[in-house]
Design a protein around this motif. Structure first.
Motif: not given
Length: 299
Positions: A129-158
């Protein structure tokens, strides 16, 4: 000069890095460099200033970037309008999925999405999850699907799907005959857990803290980097673990693992779709996001 070169140019400019652009595009760094050189030869000027840390646009590069943004936006609008007419959506989609989702849920999701949109190319990266959040935040990935809420103000978690974590024991364990155990009994067990950065590990530790359990009191005998490795270690009798119900369906049917609940202790959680705020997404990315959020993959 061609459309593909313009797209590569924009990704390099956004990432300020040839290597990061190569990660996003799933092609080699030399191939990126060759396409950029071809563009620079076409215009007869350098488009990037290169140094050891990052690349930056030259004045000519900034002029081209403004036009490329307009071109790509028009192409996306054209694809959207033509897709609406023909029902045939095209494009690429880069997704990151944490291990439990990537191994046990997302292949089915992608399969159903591809049934609807066979011309879409989907690239999937599976990591924690931690690595996915970093890659979405850096625009390396379009979207992430993760197992816990992420604490990153640049990301929306639904939240898009509910899960239950469960304590699993090897068959024949002295507590395996019980439907539930006390929190004290759980804390006394030798534990095989996922590594730090795992969504499952994060949720487990958060819930234990809420219940007043000091993490230092846990008897962690192994930390492993995949759910499959954790299951094998538990089956072999090295300890108990907490695992997603999605990940142990086969083992429960075969009775190689036995589930128990902890009395008065909730291990329900949500899976989350994450994406970067204020990022302009293609119609393919938006459609997949809707597909996930509306639960279309469940039917």
């Amino acid at each position: 000069m061609n459309f593909h070169q313009l797209y590569i140019f924009k990704i390099v400019a956004d990432k300020k890095s040839f290597s990061k652009a190569a990660q996003v595009l799933f092609i080699s760094q030399p191939a990126i460099s060759m396409q950029i050189k071809s563009l620079e030869d076409h215009f007869g000027t350098r488009l990037f200033e290169r140094n050891t840390h990052q690349v930056n646009l030259t004045e000519a590069g900034r002029v081209l970037y403004n036009y490329v943004e307009k071109i790509l936006s028009l192409v996306d609008e054209a694809e959207k309008d033509i897709s609406a007419l023909t029902g045939c959506m095209r494009g690429t989609l880069s997704i990151g999925a944490s291990f439990t989702l990537g191994e046990y849920v997302i292949p089915q999701v992608i399969g159903r999405f591809k049934n609807q949109y066979p011309q879409v190319k989907v690239f999937l990266q599976v990591t924690n999850t931690e690595q996915i959040a970093k890659r979405v935040s850096k625009n390396i990935l379009d979207l992430g699907l993760v197992e816990s809420h992420v604490d990153d103000q640049e990301l929306v978690a639904s939240p898009f799907l509910q899960d239950e974590l469960m304590v699993v024991l090897p068959a024949g364990h002295p507590l395996a005959g019980k439907k539930s155990i006390s929190l004290d009994e759980f804390v006394a067990l030798p534990l095989v857990l996922r590594e730090q950065g795992s969504g499952t590990r994060k949720v487990t530790e958060e819930r234990l803290r809420e219940a007043g359990v000091e993490l230092s009191a846990l008897n962690v005998v192994m930390e492993l980097g995949s759910t499959e490795a954790v299951k094998k270690a538990v089956e072999a009798g090295f300890g108990a673990s907490i695992i997603s119900m999605w990940a142990v369906q086969k083992e429960l049917k075969l009775c190689t693992l036995v589930p128990v609940r902890i009395k008065g202790f909730s291990l329900l959680r949500n899976f989350y779709l994450i994406y970067k705020k204020n990022r302009s997404h293609t119609s393919v990315v938006k459609e997949f996001g809707s597909f996930i959020e509306e639960g279309a993959f469940l039917y």
